[in-house]
Each structure stands twice: as C-alpha cells, then as structure tokens.
Design a protein around this motif. Structure first.
Motif, PDB file in Angstrom:
ATOM      1  N   GLN A 141      -7.951 -12.678  -1.407  1.00  0.00           N
ATOM      2  CA  GLN A 141      -7.852 -11.464  -2.216  1.00  0.00           C
ATOM      3  C   GLN A 141      -8.206 -10.234  -1.399  1.00  0.00           C
ATOM      4  O   GLN A 141      -7.559  -9.186  -1.502  1.00  0.00           O
ATOM      5  N   GLU A 142      -9.258 -10.357  -0.566  1.00  0.00           N
ATOM      6  CA  GLU A 142      -9.661  -9.229   0.280  1.00  0.00           C
ATOM      7  C   GLU A 142      -8.579  -8.913   1.305  1.00  0.00           C
ATOM      8  O   GLU A 142      -8.310  -7.740   1.593  1.00  0.00           O
ATOM      9  N   GLU A 143      -7.955  -9.971   1.855  1.00  0.00           N
ATOM     10  CA  GLU A 143      -6.869  -9.754   2.817  1.00  0.00           C
ATOM     11  C   GLU A 143      -5.691  -9.074   2.141  1.00  0.00           C
ATOM     12  O   GLU A 143      -5.061  -8.176   2.707  1.00  0.00           O
ATOM     13  N   LEU A 144      -5.404  -9.512   0.891  1.00  0.00           N
ATOM     14  CA  LEU A 144      -4.307  -8.904   0.141  1.00  0.00           C
ATOM     15  C   LEU A 144      -4.613  -7.449  -0.176  1.00  0.00           C
ATOM     16  O   LEU A 144      -3.745  -6.579  -0.049  1.00  0.00           O
ATOM     17  N   GLN A 145      -5.864  -7.169  -0.576  1.00  0.00           N
ATOM     18  CA  GLN A 145      -6.256  -5.798  -0.877  1.00  0.00           C
ATOM     19  C   GLN A 145      -6.143  -4.917   0.360  1.00  0.00           C
ATOM     20  O   GLN A 145      -5.689  -3.769   0.291  1.00  0.00           O
ATOM     21  N   SER A 146      -6.557  -5.480   1.502  1.00  0.00           N
ATOM     22  CA  SER A 146      -6.449  -4.739   2.758  1.00  0.00           C
ATOM     23  C   SER A 146      -4.993  -4.443   3.075  1.00  0.00           C
ATOM     24  O   SER A 146      -4.654  -3.330   3.513  1.00  0.00           O
ATOM     25  N   LEU A 147      -4.121  -5.429   2.838  1.00  0.00           N
ATOM     26  CA  LEU A 147      -2.698  -5.226   3.083  1.00  0.00           C
ATOM     27  C   LEU A 147      -2.136  -4.159   2.161  1.00  0.00           C
ATOM     28  O   LEU A 147      -1.334  -3.322   2.579  1.00  0.00           O
ATOM     29  N   VAL A 148      -2.568  -4.185   0.898  1.00  0.00           N
ATOM     30  CA  VAL A 148      -2.110  -3.174  -0.072  1.00  0.00           C
ATOM     31  C   VAL A 148      -2.545  -1.781   0.378  1.00  0.00           C
ATOM     32  O   VAL A 148      -1.765  -0.820   0.315  1.00  0.00           O
ATOM     33  N   GLU A 149      -3.800  -1.669   0.855  1.00  0.00           N
ATOM     34  CA  GLU A 149      -4.310  -0.364   1.292  1.00  0.00           C
ATOM     35  C   GLU A 149      -3.548   0.142   2.513  1.00  0.00           C
ATOM     36  O   GLU A 149      -3.233   1.332   2.609  1.00  0.00           O
ATOM     37  N   VAL A 150      -3.260  -0.781   3.464  1.00  0.00           N
ATOM     38  CA  VAL A 150      -2.499  -0.387   4.661  1.00  0.00           C
ATOM     39  C   VAL A 150      -1.095   0.056   4.255  1.00  0.00           C
ATOM     40  O   VAL A 150      -0.578   1.066   4.743  1.00  0.00           O
ATOM     41  N   THR A 151      -0.483  -0.715   3.335  1.00  0.00           N
ATOM     42  CA  THR A 151       0.862  -0.362   2.880  1.00  0.00           C
ATOM     43  C   THR A 151       0.864   0.987   2.170  1.00  0.00           C
ATOM     44  O   THR A 151       1.766   1.808   2.371  1.00  0.00           O
ATOM     45  N   ALA A 152      -0.158   1.215   1.333  1.00  0.00           N
ATOM     46  CA  ALA A 152      -0.255   2.501   0.631  1.00  0.00           C
ATOM     47  C   ALA A 152      -0.414   3.644   1.626  1.00  0.00           C
ATOM     48  O   ALA A 152       0.197   4.715   1.457  1.00  0.00           O
ATOM     49  N   GLU A 153      -1.230   3.418   2.654  1.00  0.00           N
ATOM     50  CA  GLU A 153      -1.430   4.452   3.675  1.00  0.00           C
ATOM     51  C   GLU A 153      -0.136   4.725   4.425  1.00  0.00           C
ATOM     52  O   GLU A 153       0.217   5.880   4.700  1.00  0.00           O
ATOM     53  N   GLN A 154       0.608   3.661   4.746  1.00  0.00           N
ATOM     54  CA  GLN A 154       1.870   3.846   5.453  1.00  0.00           C
ATOM     55  C   GLN A 154       2.894   4.544   4.566  1.00  0.00           C
ATOM     56  O   GLN A 154       3.676   5.375   5.043  1.00  0.00           O
ATOM     57  N   ASN A 155       2.886   4.216   3.266  1.00  0.00           N
ATOM     58  CA  ASN A 155       3.792   4.903   2.345  1.00  0.00           C
ATOM     59  C   ASN A 155       3.453   6.387   2.242  1.00  0.00           C
ATOM     60  O   ASN A 155       4.341   7.240   2.172  1.00  0.00           O
ATOM     61  N   LYS A 156       2.142   6.680   2.237  1.00  0.00           N
ATOM     62  CA  LYS A 156       1.714   8.077   2.197  1.00  0.00           C
ATOM     63  C   LYS A 156       2.193   8.815   3.447  1.00  0.00           C
ATOM     64  O   LYS A 156       2.656   9.955   3.385  1.00  0.00           O
ATOM     65  N   ARG A 157       2.104   8.128   4.574  1.00  0.00           N
ATOM     66  CA  ARG A 157       2.563   8.754   5.824  1.00  0.00           C
ATOM     67  C   ARG A 157       4.077   8.944   5.815  1.00  0.00           C
ATOM     68  O   ARG A 157       4.591   9.914   6.365  1.00  0.00           O
TER      69      ARG A 157
END
Length: 376
Positions: A141-157
């Motif tokens: 779950q933590e790995e998935l959350q980290s992936l979601v956060e990275v994806t959100a950051e990349q989408n923001k960029r």
C-alpha cells in the motif's frame, strides 16, 4: 458391580476425549500462524501463544501481568483503547483494529480481532485478541501510495510544461507579430531597428526552448534542474521579450537590482512566473491611469524575495482568499481569462519549495511576493 464399572469406564472415556480435544486445540493455538493473546479487564497480559512470542522475539514469562500497550507503538495506543471500549459497549460482537508493534528488524503491522470473554455468570472476564501479520500488505500500500504521489507530481509537471509552451512561446510570438506589424507601418529608416528587436526576440525564444528542453530531460525524475542566474539580466531578457506589448499598453516597468544579485531556481519556471505576472498586470490594468509595475528584490534568511507590484484594478483578497490560486478561478469579467495563471504560478514556485503571497486593494494595486528558497 458391573454397571458401576461400566459407568466409571464411560466417564473416564469422556474425560480422556476432553483431554485429547484440549491437547488438539491447544496444539492449534500454539502452533498456528496467528497471534493469540488474552488480557485481563485492566489490559494486562494473561496469555501469549508461542507464535506471537517468536515473532516479537520475547518470552511470555517476561510480559505476563504487564500492560498490553507496552508492546504496541505509542502512535497506536489511542486507537487500541478505543477498540477495547467498543468491546465493552457491544460485547456480543468482535471489533477489528490495525496495530503496529516494534520488532528487532523494524515494525510489524498486524490486524486484530478483539472479543470479550464472559465467565459462567455472563460477566466480562477477559479480552481475547487474535491477530495476523499484514506487513507485506501495508508495504504494498505504501509503495502504491508513493507511486500515486510520483504520478500526481509528474502530471502536475505536465500541466506546467504544457502551460509554459502555450504561454511563454505565445508571448514571444505575440511580440514578433507586433514587431512585424510595426515594421510594415514604419519607413525604411527604422527597419534596421525593427530587425534588431526581432533578432533579440528570436534569441529570447531560443533560450525559452532551451529551458524547456531541460525540463523534458528530467520529466521521469522527481527533481527539477536548478541553477544560479543573474536576476537583473533575466528580468531584462523577459521584459524585452514582450516589449512591444508593454509599449502598446503604455506601461512603465521599474526595477533596479544589485547587478551581482543571483537567484537559485529553475529558469523555465522563473520565466513562466514573471511572464504570467507581467501579462496579468497588462490584462487587468486600470482604465483610469497608465499601468506602472514595480519589481523589487530582498534577501531574507532562507529566501530571496521578489516583489511584484502593479497599480491595476486589484483583487478582493478577503473575498477570494480560499480560491485565489485555484484552477479555473476567475475574479474579473475579462472574457479572455482562463483562470490558470495564478494556479500555475503557485504550483511552479511550490515545486521549487518556495511560496507566494498576495496583498491587494481593490481599484488601487496588487502586490505579489515570491519566496525563492536559497539552495533548496
């Protein structure tokens, strides 16, 4: 005599079977992969199965009679107590909770079922707790959350990048078109000056594209490329890139920095932020007076602060304070507004671990303060 012996044998058989059943169930309790513990009504340990002791690397005799919270991480104490209270409030049901326990190699995440055990008179006697290890699930779950956060950051960029392409390059193109239009109206004597301005604008456009290429190169990473540059030089370059628009709007821009002053930031984001502020000021200038823009600079302990003040129509900050930097938020009746400018500025400066503040008087002025973290 024979009947008595038969009764005795029958009774003995029953007790033998009970003993066998007890041994069987005890074997299950002590050798399965579930954690099984019991506590008294005060929360002190009365039983721990061997598997629980093995996983926590403890001995049962060292903890019997001790408070059960001693083997639970402090951050989970409150939720554990709340679950016990639920057990007493509704003793007919099982109640579930996730608790973390310290182990020699880290933290063990466990899911527990709490149930009140009654005595022969139907009164609460003990609390039975049956748990199992969910650490691998929590890690996933933590790995998935980290992936979601990275994806959100990349989408923001990606949103930032798309906006930079649309806004920054459009500003340069608008300047070029303005130069061409002026060139068509001017006589041949001024053509050399127009050509010089056009060359400078083309150079600025090329630098913008270079900065965008730097961002493309790191889109798969989580860190923006940051570098030092001279503030005075960069502001000069950005203002000149829209000089025609500034001139046509009868606008005066004042700035006078220490010629050696430097800023540590991302050049493409910085250009986007300044262009946004400049074009917003042009868009929302007062119809009652010429537009005046003052850009200031100050060094603080952790930040280099760039202030940007205009004498435009202003914003009702108190009224819109909760949505000022929201996406698609528009505060004036400008039909060309898209409600992205301030949102983009905020996300860009926060991506560099800075922040933005705004002060404004409706009908008078607006001041934006940009806080750039020194050596983020």
């Amino acid at each position: 005599m024979s009947e008595k012996r038969d009764l005795t044998d029958s009774t003995k058989g029953i007790y033998d079977q009970i003993a066998k059943d007890n041994d069987y169930y005890r074997s299950i309790i002590e050798n399965n992969s579930f954690y099984i513990i019991k506590t008294d009504l005060n929360g002190n340990y009365t039983y721990m199965n061997p598997f629980f002791c093995k996983m926590l690397s403890i001995r049962e005799e060292d903890y019997l009679g001790k408070e059960s919270l001693s083997l639970i991480m402090p951050v989970d104490h409150e939720v554990c107590k709340e679950t016990v209270i639920k057990c007493f409030e509704d003793p007919e049901k099982s109640h579930w909770v996730i608790l973390r326990k310290p182990v020699p190699n880290g933290v063990l995440s466990t899911q527990w079922e709490f149930k009140v055990l009654m005595d022969d008179e139907g009164q609460p006697a003990e609390i039975l707790c049956i748990g199992h290890d969910i650490t691998p699930l929590i890690i996933k779950q933590e790995e998935l959350q980290s992936l979601v956060e990275v994806t959100a950051e990349q989408n923001k960029r990606l949103v930032n990048f798309t906006y930079i392409i649309s806004h920054n390059i459009r500003s340069h193109v608008a300047n070029i078109i303005g130069i061409i239009d002026l060139g068509n109206e001017e006589d041949i004597e001024n053509s050399k000056e127009m050509w010089s301005i056009l060359q400078e604008t083309a150079g600025n456009l090329d630098e913008t594209l270079h900065n965008l290429n730097s961002i493309i190169a790191i889109q798969s990473q989580t860190n923006l490329p940051l570098s030092y540059f001279n503030i005075q030089h960069e502001i000069n370059r950005i203002v000149k890139s829209i000089q025609i628009l500034v001139t046509e709007a009868n606008t005066t821009i004042h700035y006078d920095f220490d010629k050696k002053a430097q800023l540590y930031t991302n050049p493409a984001y910085f250009e986007s932020i300044i262009l946004n502020l400049l074009t917003n000021a042009l868009k929302y200038k007062s119809p009652d007076r010429p537009l005046s823009i003052d850009i200031g600079w100050d060094e603080q302990e952790k930040y280099t602060v760039l202030s940007f003040k205009d004498n435009g129509i202003g914003i009702d900050v108190e009224r819109y304070k909760d949505e000022l930097f929201g996406m698609y938020k528009i505060f004036h009746g400008n039909k060309n507004a898209r409600g992205l400018g301030l949102y983009i500025i905020k996300t860009q400066i926060e991506a560099m671990r800075g922040r933005i503040e705004v002060e404004s008087e409706v009908g008078e002025n607006t001041t934006f303060k940009l806080f750039f973290l020194n050596n983020p």
